[in-house]
Enzyme design. Structure first.
Site, mmCIF file in Angstrom:
data_model
loop_
_atom_site.group_PDB
_atom_site.id
_atom_site.type_symbol
_atom_site.label_atom_id
_atom_site.label_comp_id
_atom_site.label_asym_id
_atom_site.label_seq_id
_atom_site.Cartn_x
_atom_site.Cartn_y
_atom_site.Cartn_z
ATOM 1 N N ASP A 95 -7.334 3.164 -0.118
ATOM 2 C CA ASP A 95 -7.625 2.191 -1.177
ATOM 3 C C ASP A 95 -7.917 0.812 -0.610
ATOM 4 O O ASP A 95 -7.558 0.490 0.530
ATOM 5 C CB ASP A 95 -6.474 2.113 -2.174
ATOM 6 C CG ASP A 95 -5.162 1.639 -1.558
ATOM 7 O OD1 ASP A 95 -4.852 2.035 -0.419
ATOM 8 O OD2 ASP A 95 -4.434 0.854 -2.211
ATOM 9 N N GLU A 187 -1.792 2.284 -1.022
ATOM 10 C CA GLU A 187 -1.008 1.428 -0.126
ATOM 11 C C GLU A 187 -1.037 -0.016 -0.578
ATOM 12 O O GLU A 187 -0.024 -0.723 -0.499
ATOM 13 C CB GLU A 187 -1.549 1.544 1.306
ATOM 14 C CG GLU A 187 -0.697 0.874 2.360
ATOM 15 C CD GLU A 187 -1.102 -0.578 2.684
ATOM 16 O OE1 GLU A 187 -0.442 -1.196 3.544
ATOM 17 O OE2 GLU A 187 -2.083 -1.066 2.076
#
Length: 418
Positions: A95, A187
């Site tokens: 991400d 994350e």
């Protein structure tokens, strides 16, 4: 560099440019509601990565129901009885930060960077402000077009790990230890290890490939807490409010004004911790404040938590009709306190960086990584540089020579004669 990886530079760059065009922004609001991964686009990207690894010839590749990719490249070495068998694991996240848009990323490759300001459509990157850029005068630097972030955090890390895999599978004559790969979702919003497949970890040493400046090893991070402050007031018509109205929004503003002005992110650096209000919302009857607290030392964190509690108590006394509730939660702890108990992973990494041709430099993480939580869970996990800078920003950039060095460091860790 110890290994001849020069022929893989174009492959690395092409891979990175392809990855950043995937929009994989995580969504904190969805994550907080329990959706995992928080965005479907991350899963689509991770599945594409799994297919790419299979095309490289790795047979052991899975994406589990929570979106975690795990792959394993076995050793090809014939070990003698007195030789140590090892497995090295590498982790990057799929991400990108929700703080800046990653929609329609248009990367710009600056060949033979001239050392001057890099002019982008909505901003500029000035080496006077970011002097690390000058290390790459005459070399290749990549930025976005200035309308979005670039996504080097952490697609540079993924590209580097995958290019190392490509080199290793393309050189079967080079004896190697085992190599394990994990790609995680979410994350950037603090959920990257929430569902990590811990039972599947085979690695003797784990590393996140999620750092920034070339040559840096990161093995120390903040202790990180968040606090939600809920203030309840009493609403009544302002015209008859004397002695009756209790304005929760006003109390919230006063709460923030009582925090130390010199202990905010914009006023601190190095080992200095901070208080950082993230959001404030509400009105007369109810006000909610979201805040993060950071400190490298346990005692410092305890002091900060106590100060927040003292401010709340003070305001309760000033505004007896108000309610102030505090909800603290620990996000991660300083990985230093866990990695220091077993330095073997750091020793291997120091040797691998030195073998790439530069001396390693230790750097503090004024933030955290998936490795912060994994270290706390019993898997010491230092962080390897990716060669990028200005993450979570339209001014984000990455240097191709630094990315190549990261590839070399990963290979150095895995090959047999290290």
């Amino acid at each position: 560099m110890k290994n001849d990886i020069s022929g893989y530079q174009k492959e690395l760059l092409d891979r990175f440019l392809r990855y950043v065009k995937f929009e994989t922004t995580s969504d904190e609001s969805e994550g907080d509601k329990g959706k995992f991964p928080s965005t479907d686009s991350q899963v689509a990207f991770i599945k594409e990565l799994a297919a790419e690894l299979k095309r490289m010839g790795i047979l052991d590749v899975t994406v589990d129901r929570k979106g975690y990719l795990r792959a394993y490249l076995p050793s090809n070495a014939a070990y003698a009885d007195d030789q140590e068998k090892r497995i090295f694991g590498f982790i990057s996240h799929a991400d990108t930060s929700p703080e800046v848009s990653a929609r329609n990323v248009r990367p710009i490759v600056h060949d033979s960077y001239d050392g001057e300001k890099i002019q982008l459509s909505e901003t500029e990157i000035d080496p006077a402000e970011y002097p690390d850029l000058l290390r790459y005068r005459g070399q290749t630097v990549v930025t976005s077009d200035g309308t979005t972030l670039l996504g080097a955090d952490d697609k540079a890390g993924i590209a580097e790990i995958f290019t190392a895999v490509s080199w290793l599978t393309g050189h079967p004559e080079v004896c190697r230890h085992g190599m394990e790969i994990f790609i995680t979702p979410d994350e950037e919003i603090g959920h990257g290890t929430d569902n990590f497949p811990l039972k599947r970890i085979k690695s003797d040493c784990l590393y996140t490939v999620d750092g920034d400046i070339e040559g840096c090893i990161e093995a120390e991070c903040f202790n990180a807490y968040s606090v939600k402050i809920t203030i309840t007031g009493v609403s009544i018509h302002p015209g008859s409010g004397k002695g009756k109205l209790v304005n929760a929004g006003l109390i919230g503003a006063r709460f923030l004004s009582m925090l130390p002005a010199n202990e905010t992110p914009e006023a601190t650096e190095g080992r200095e911790g901070f208080f950082c209000p993230v959001s404030i919302s509400g009105g007369i009857e109810k006000c909610e404040i979201s805040m993060i607290i950071r400190d490298f030392e346990t005692a410092g964190m305890e002091r900060r938590i106590k100060l927040v509690e003292q401010i709340a108590e003070t305001l309760k006394n000033i505004y007896p009709g108000a309610g102030l509730d505090l909800e603290f939660s620990c996000s991660y702890l300083n990985m230093r306190d866990f990695i220091s108990q077993d330095r073997k992973c750091l020793e291997y990494l120091e040797k691998a960086v030195s073998a790439s041709g530069i001396e390693p430099v230790y750097k503090l993480i004024r933030g955290g990584t998936d490795g912060s939580r994994l270290s706390e869970m019993g898997f010491p996990c230092p962080n390897i540089f990716t060669g990028g800078s200005n993450f979570h920003s339209r001014k984000e950039w990455v240097a191709l020579p630094a990315m190549m060095r990261t590839v070399d460091v990963i290979i150095n860790l895995v090959i047999y004669d290290m």
